[in-house]
Design a protein around this motif. Structure first.
Motif, mmCIF file in Angstrom:
data_model
loop_
_atom_site.group_PDB
_atom_site.id
_atom_site.type_symbol
_atom_site.label_atom_id
_atom_site.label_comp_id
_atom_site.label_asym_id
_atom_site.label_seq_id
_atom_site.Cartn_x
_atom_site.Cartn_y
_atom_site.Cartn_z
ATOM 1 N N PRO A 200 -93.918 24.162 -5.535
ATOM 2 C CA PRO A 200 -93.233 23.340 -4.523
ATOM 3 C C PRO A 200 -92.737 24.175 -3.346
ATOM 4 N N GLN A 201 -92.712 25.499 -3.518
ATOM 5 C CA GLN A 201 -92.301 26.367 -2.404
ATOM 6 C C GLN A 201 -93.467 26.673 -1.478
ATOM 7 N N THR A 202 -94.679 26.255 -1.867
ATOM 8 C CA THR A 202 -95.879 26.627 -1.102
ATOM 9 C C THR A 202 -96.083 25.723 0.106
ATOM 10 N N ALA A 203 -95.969 26.315 1.300
ATOM 11 C CA ALA A 203 -96.268 25.551 2.519
ATOM 12 C C ALA A 203 -97.766 25.520 2.753
ATOM 13 N N GLY A 204 -98.424 26.628 2.453
ATOM 14 C CA GLY A 204 -99.859 26.666 2.666
ATOM 15 C C GLY A 204 -100.435 28.026 2.356
ATOM 16 N N ILE A 205 -101.731 28.131 2.576
ATOM 17 C CA ILE A 205 -102.428 29.401 2.367
ATOM 18 C C ILE A 205 -103.245 29.699 3.621
ATOM 19 N N MET A 206 -103.295 30.962 3.978
ATOM 20 C CA MET A 206 -104.127 31.377 5.122
ATOM 21 C C MET A 206 -105.324 32.150 4.585
ATOM 22 N N LEU A 207 -106.498 31.671 4.901
ATOM 23 C CA LEU A 207 -107.714 32.290 4.385
ATOM 24 C C LEU A 207 -108.717 32.540 5.505
ATOM 25 N N LEU A 233 -100.976 23.221 2.355
ATOM 26 C CA LEU A 233 -102.103 23.016 3.266
ATOM 27 C C LEU A 233 -102.911 24.312 3.400
ATOM 28 N N LEU A 234 -104.149 24.142 3.842
ATOM 29 C CA LEU A 234 -105.036 25.312 3.972
ATOM 30 C C LEU A 234 -105.284 25.648 5.440
ATOM 31 N N TYR A 235 -104.998 26.878 5.744
ATOM 32 C CA TYR A 235 -105.224 27.384 7.094
ATOM 33 C C TYR A 235 -106.471 28.258 7.106
ATOM 34 N N TYR A 236 -107.371 27.992 8.042
ATOM 35 C CA TYR A 236 -108.600 28.771 8.159
ATOM 36 C C TYR A 236 -108.481 29.713 9.353
ATOM 37 N N GLY A 251 -113.889 22.305 8.086
ATOM 38 C CA GLY A 251 -113.388 20.982 7.711
ATOM 39 C C GLY A 251 -113.993 20.506 6.396
ATOM 40 N N ASP A 252 -115.266 20.822 6.201
ATOM 41 C CA ASP A 252 -115.944 20.413 4.977
ATOM 42 C C ASP A 252 -115.506 21.237 3.773
ATOM 43 N N MET A 253 -115.047 22.458 4.045
ATOM 44 C CA MET A 253 -114.594 23.312 2.937
ATOM 45 C C MET A 253 -113.226 22.896 2.424
ATOM 46 N N GLY A 254 -112.558 22.034 3.160
ATOM 47 C CA GLY A 254 -111.256 21.578 2.700
ATOM 48 C C GLY A 254 -110.077 22.112 3.491
#
Lengths: 487, 458, 487, 458
Positions: A200-207, A233-236, A251-254
């Motif tokens: 619940p502390q996870t705002a997102g991941i940067m990949l 959320l996922l940041y690309y 976008g297709d990768m999620g």
């Protein structure tokens, strides 16, 4: 010699200064400068000669093969530079009314549409002025999204250990804490560690995908699932978009949000360190939060009409990040590039960038160098580790890099990503011919021989450049950051 | 294949070496369900000729009006040398000088740029540039909050006469770190900010005061008094300045008794075209004490192993690629090419030439201000106070209509101030630089008069 | 490596070639090329890189001090280049009607007027495309003049021995015989020899003043008298006009016709050997013979209107010497230069060119070099003879010249004029600062020391350039004038 | 002082060193009676900003019409690379490569240029360029007269379809050496020149035959038959050619059974702007046997003292600075910068790309020819014969009026042929290159139709 040192009191490029009328100034003395600003005092020819000669001390794409990993140093079409330099574009004031802006606005709009297609996203803003500002905008949108939902507990951004330094720095700029994720020996993210890290502390991941390891993150769908399930959320990070253009879309990768580096993928000149441009793209979920301004289009009686969308049209926007519209001129260059390449050309970018990198990786391997991820396909770049050479000859990655300069090749990126010891990150790009690639590998082969036979030669390189190896320690200890005229 | 040099033979040979059948096979690590189809909304490629025709037609749509807009972007003469030099491939197509020995051109140039910016601002150190003036101001605010040891505050105070677009960008950036920007109201009858107005803020804890000189309205603030006031309050002073004006006006480093602490601004007036707002560059200078809080690249002079002078990136321990989450900023690229142009520009003009640019712009502005003052239905706000090269006029008719009608006559007369400063009424901000001739100014006055009587008669 | 050798069959800069429709050709096979023309097959990046790197192998004004005597290598203002490159000028077709030509024509007309004033002549034509073509036009006018008068006996042109090679070559191009005149030890023409040489066979004399000896011909009035009395005309070779701009005018000296080198005196770029521009100016006597086209002006209702004057307007003209209007773009650059300098600036050109040359000559003398005309004022250039150095150290003028290149200075003109043995003709021009001049003299001083101590070092120079000293004999004996693709 | 770097201190110090009181004293060898006063008709100097404004206003006066003029100057797309490279200071501000070691850039480039021109013309050698096509043809005529050992004639024969401006310039130049140009009449009903027409000239002594391909009318001549005819008569053949067309058409070196002897033409189509007629460049190529008769600079490849390849001026014994009155020509400068642009252009296009340019121009021309054929009152002369990218039309209305009216509509429709070829009637020469779109062609046809009916109704 510095331009200041070529000067002489009273010398000037007179044709360049306007004539003044009898001074009509009403400015009080207390607000006036006491002595003239100590800028250089030189003639026009001296300026031309000084800076022309300075330029000749640079390596550049126009003069050398420049396989600087992660920087996508490909050919910058001169036609795009010319298009962006058309008088109508150069003279347009950023606050010109829509009446005098339809040309520029239509280019902005069209590029937004192209980038939506390329990324598989629902909306694009071209406002961010660089990759790092694009990252900032992206993470700020993630933050705005959670805030809008009242989800204030999400204070953490996940970043793999191989990530660009901008990723953790950006998360902090946005007020987040950073949690690093380990990367496995095959270059993919450690999924178990990810599972343990989300919550619940996870705002997102940067990949970045392909990652900075020069490989495609194969578990991307799983990662997306895990992060999304945890409410993040996922940041690309689009730094490596060149590798997959037209092959697979973020976008297709999620991914929910991403930035692009137009100066990399869309071949705008790198300018000795910038300007770049870092548009952001988002899926439906983040659409309301895009930074302003964005070009909008309406059809008025069959005619397209373009206008700026800003705060009124987009009440949830994270707002403007610059005074005007970001690096408009870079946007124009990228648009011209996209127009030149078209759909079919953009697809070829990823294909040939990948072909070149895999070919080069194979040649390097055949020449006796050690690939960091030998079992993997290279993407548009790949990593060689010089650990064997350090062990055998005490010649390290930096020594190889410096010696390459003597051979007329710009060095690959050194010592990044941090997790691969003594590494060179090599990115040939699609605009280089196999001839250049083979020349580079041949030079590396020769340096390897030198390392074996005369290691001292390599360790003291370069020799053929305007300066020998520089004393960085002294630079940081005895700071000399500006010229001061002797009294 | 545009820009791709590979022949069919090349491709075959390369694939053979790699040991695959097709280029497509190189993408086999991508899950097949993710592979995309052809791009649907990207048109087919054009030749350079076709592309240039298309973009020329568009560029021409934006031409044809005489421009009196400023508000942070200023039309100055750009010597031909500037972009002839900056467009040289060796400057334009190089990248960040990671390999110093192969980048002495860029490195020495930036060192010279840093030297020029410290010369203009009267401060000790400069970095290699930031993105633009507005984002640069945000960096300055973050820097001041980190640097001000006397203050624990996450608040900064800004005069209302600081460019509203700058303030907006600063807020959009710094609120993510819970930093707050408090703004002093603008008095519609006095566009200058006397220190008396600040009495209300005394005794509160702010990390810094933001002062713009010349102000957004083109007015000159009493920066000496404002600086001394802020320092007395334990605030740092962030000066937002126009670099052209610095050839004429007191440099921030000499404001008040000890000088502003940080100076920031947009370098666009130094040889960069208006170009729809960018690329410009932000500059930032500060006192030596704060150098380790500086964001972005910094170039230092050092020596090589033979003792010869050379230039290199320094103090990298502040930066994201070394310090990652502990960096002073996430900034990575700077605006190198724009800085290249500005460095050439400043070298050509010199201190005296830049002063002439400033003065000629100022004089033209005074002329137009006088011409407009004489027109019925036009009020030049604070008609006698010192301005640099912008001023504010209020019109009897609705200002958006005035602007619209002037534009129909081929003149962009000024920036509408209504949205940002409703208290000023029907006001616009007019800018005149050295590029305008006497005829241009007369034409402006003549058209404005005509437009006002036209609107009167409607 | 040649650009051809970088190529590969089928490679091309695709963005540059237009798309073809389904072939609509009606051209018979017998007139079609059988195989594609064997031009290079390279990518756009390869072109940029190849030629960028080639350019870096040149010395040029923009990179070096270039005191090439008689060539007036001064700063070429970039503003003039920009002005001539304005789209309206670049796109104008040479046969565009007057309606779409008023801008260009007005520039041509204005420059004609400026040049009349500068030369003290009655008429100017800007048509000749280079100094040598200007000379041709001038001598052709002399011929036309005599022919018009039925004076067919005049078959000889007098040329001093110090003259540029173009002078005698031009006379021959015009069907004249050449008689050489000796030059005295002080650099002036031998007046007695002149008196003996003139006669009814004399069509005219070609003179450069200041002469190629770098001195002003003091007896010019006497010479004019002698030649005119004999029925001949005086031709002024304007190669050295830079020296006297605004100080003395060829028309006032008694010359009937002259050419100017715009690329020298009016600072247009020399372009690696051209294009130049060689306008001719004439006094009243030769006005009818000026080459076409010439810009004319009429005032139509207070408005100036410009048009071309050609054969109809000027029935005695020697006619056009090119397909259109000569090197129009160079004319525009020269006009822009004149507009920038104005009357006061043009006068300064001669003054400061002369100041620089005299200063440099004095420094060279102080450094131990021998001036060819030590008792004379230098003009905008001066001659040093290396005969003493040949005698003492067996190091000749060419050796000094080559060694100068190592020091980063372009060499002066060597072995010209032919009458001064082992000479260097040095022309600093007015746009160089005293710093550059002092640097050059310092380099010469060092080379003199080297010649004394290590003559072999100097004789084998240069060392620091892309190639060592080249084998000119082989070049002429084993002609290799074009690349042939290996079969 | 624009472009003069001297400070007052400099001047004083320099004068002291020389030992004079003033700059004026340096001119004391000039007889005082000759010294001139201030220039009276030259205006005062302007700043670069003012100059550019002035010239921009003038340049804009010449804009705005769609151009279908050719007649020796052709509008082609010029890749941006071309002038970006050619404008580099190292190319633009260098001079004739007298010091070969310091001029390898220019020298190698010209060697490559020579190689490209021989590739296009199919001949053995090329020089470094001449001034333009017309003066180049004059040099070719002089060369042929010198070189033709079989002929003692000072006459040359030219087809009437050779560019009349070229023929005029040739006459103006070569008559000074008593060389005569005889011209074959043009048959108004057959713009091609069949060898049968030449029967009248058989048995006479001419040094050379001048053949232009494509001819001035855009028609293709039967160059093979013409060449064989001339050789049979003991004439040399001088081919006047358009370099773009050579990517498509038989090169002169392959004309007839043994090829033309000299090829000459204007290089303008190879990357040079129309620019009011120059600078362009003339090119000249010939068979190896004639190389010592070649005028102008020639670059050769050789080796340096270490055996490394390098480039240098060669065969200078032909030139004026060595041979003086015995030189092959008085030519001194060539058109170096124009050649630089052309060399870059040819490298970008390659043989195939240049062929595409030629073909696209040809195809556009065919299209317009077809469109115009369909218009009442327009006669396309020799409607079916092969043309390259120009053709001749005859109009019912007076052609000068047609042109005038078309220009009012923003189209320059063609070059009036009346003065040079009165026998063709109301004819003009129309040119179409790859730069024109289908819409441009339709617009032309549409306007011409309108203009013709307008003129009919007058």
């Amino acid at each position: 010699m510095l331009i200041f040192e070529r000067g002489k009191s009273g010398r000037r490029a007179t044709a360049q200064a306007p004539k003044n009328r009898p001074d009509a100034s009403t400015i009080p003395d207390s607000l006036l400068r006491k002595a003239a600003a100590p800028l250089p005092e030189v003639s026009e020819l001296q300026v031309v000669r000084h800076f022309t000669n300075l330029s000749r001390k640079n390596f550049s794409i126009d003069t050398q093969f420049y396989p600087l990993g992660s920087c996508t140093m490909k050919y910058n079409p001169r036609g795009a530079h010319k298009a962006a330099s058309l008088p109508g574009f150069l003279r347009r004031h950023p606050l010109a009314s829509d009446r005098f802006s339809q040309g520029f606005l239509s280019c902005v709009y069209d590029l937004q549409e192209i980038l939506k297609d390329v990324t598989g996203m629902a909306g694009v803003s071209l406002a961010p002025m660089a990759g790092a500002q694009g990252e900032f905008a992206g993470v700020a949108m993630i933050k705005a999204y959670h805030q809008k939902r009242g989800d204030d507990a999400r204070q953490e951004i996940l970043v793999p250990s191989a990530a660009h330094g901008t990723n953790p720095a950006t998360a902090v700029m946005c007020g987040y804490k950073v949690r690093e994720l380990p990367v496995k020996d095959d270059g993919d993210v450690d999924i178990d560690a990810l599972r343990e890290s989300v919550g619940p502390q996870t705002a997102g991941i940067m990949l970045t995908n392909p990652s900075t390891c020069g490989v495609f993150e194969r578990q991307i769908k799983e990662i997306a699932q895990i992060v999304h399930d945890a409410g993040g959320l996922l940041y690309y990070d689009g730094a490596n978009l060149n590798a997959i253009l037209g092959k697979v879309r973020p976008g297709d990768m999620g991914f929910d949000v991403m930035h692009m580096n137009l100066h990399k993928t869309f071949a705008t000149p790198h300018g000795g360190g910038g300007p770049g441009s870092g548009p952001v793209a988002v899926n439906e979920r983040l659409l309301p939060f895009l930074p302003t301004p964005i070009a909008g289009r309406e059809d008025v009686g069959g005619e397209a009409s373009y206008c700026w969308l800003d705060k009124e049209a987009l009440p949830d926007t994270i707002g403007a990040l610059s005074a005007f519209m970001g690096n408009a001129g870079i946007v124009l260059r990228a648009y011209a590039y996209a127009v030149l390449l078209g759909a079919e050309g953009l697809v070829r970018v990823g294909e040939f960038a990948t072909l070149n990198a895999n070919y080069m990786a194979k040649l390097m391997e055949q020449a006796g160098f050690k690939l960091a991820y030998p079992g993997r396909r290279a993407t548009h770049e790949f990593i060689v580790t010089m650990s064997p050479q350090v062990k055998s000859f005490d010649v390290n990655a930096m020594d190889f890099a410096k010696r390459l300069l003597d051979y007329g090749y710009h060095a690959p990126t050194t010592y990044f990503p941090l997790l691969v010891p003594e590494c060179l990150l090599i990115e040939p790009t699609e605009t280089e011919s196999p001839d250049e690639i083979e020349g580079f590998v041949l030079a590396m082969t020769k340096i390897l021989e030198e390392a074996q036979n005369t290691p001292e030669l390599v360790k003291a390189a370069p020799y053929n450049l305007p300066v020998r190896r520089l004393d960085d320690v002294r630079a940081a200890r005895e700071l000399d950051l500006a010229y001061r005229r002797e009294a | 294949m545009p820009f791709i040099p590979h022949t069919e033979d090349d491709v075959r040979r390369m694939l053979d070496t790699i040991g695959v059948q097709s280029i497509d096979e190189l993408f086999d690590e991508i899950p097949s369900t993710l592979r995309c189809e052809a791009l649907k909304h990207v048109p087919s490629g054009l030749t350079e000729m076709e592309m240039l025709r298309k973009l020329s037609e568009r560029a021409e749509m934006d031409e044809g009006a005489l421009c009196f807009l400023g508000a942070g972007a200023y039309e100055h003469h750009i010597p031909s040398v500037v972009w002839d030099i900056a467009s040289r491939g060796e400057f334009m197509t190089a990248y960040t000088p990671y390999q110093a020995e192969a980048s002495q051109g860029t490195l020495q140039l930036i060192y010279e740029f840093q030297s020029m910016m410290t010369a203009l601002t009267g401060l000790d150190v400069s970095n290699a540039s930031l993105y633009d003036g507005a984002s640069g101001l945000a960096e300055a605010v973050l820097m001041a909050v980190r640097a001000n040891r006397k203050s624990k505050s996450r608040k900064v105070l800004s005069l209302g006469s600081v460019n509203p677009r700058y303030r907006q960008a600063v807020e959009n950036i710094v609120t993510n770190q819970d930093i707050e920007l408090e703004v002093v109201d603008v008095d519609p009858n006095n566009l200058q900010t006397p220190t008396s107005v600040l009495a209300a803020y005394e005794g509160q804890d702010y990390a810094a005061l933001l002062v713009q000189q010349p102000s957004y309205f083109g007015q000159l603030e009493d920066v000496n008094a404002l600086t001394d006031w802020a320092h007395a309050q334990g605030m740092l002073v962030i000066a937002v300045v126009n670099p052209t004006s610095l050839a004429l006006l007191t440099p921030p480093g000499e404001w008040g008794s000890t000088g502003a602490d940080i100076a920031v601004g947009d370098g666009q007036p130094l040889g960069l075209p208006l170009a729809s707002g960018g690329p410009y560059f932000g500059f930032i200078c500060c006192k030596k004490a704060f150098v380790r809080q500086m964001p972005g690249r910094i170039i230092g002079r050092t020596v090589d192993m033979e003792g010869q002078p050379g230039f290199t990136l320094t103090l990298q321990a502040r930066e994201q690629h070394i310090r990652r989450s502990k960096a002073t900023s996430n900034i990575c690229t700077n605006q190198g090419l724009a800085v290249t142009a500005a460095t050439v520009y400043m070298s050509l003009l010199g201190g005296e030439g830049l002063r002439q640019v400033a003065l000629a712009s100022h004089e033209n502005t005074q002329s137009l201000r006088a011409l407009l003052s004489a027109i019925e239905g036009v009020e030049v706000i604070q008609n006698t106070g010192p301005v640099f090269h912008e001023f504010v006029v209020r019109t009897k008719a609705p200002v958006h209509l005035v602007i619209e009608h002037m534009e129909s006559g081929g003149i962009m007369p000024g920036v509408d101030l209504q949205a940002d400063y409703p208290q000023l009424g029907e006001a616009m901000l007019v800018c005149v630089t050295e590029t305008k001739t006497e005829n241009d100014l007369k034409l402006y006055a003549h058209k404005l008069q005509a437009v006002l009587s036209e609107l009167e008669n409607v």
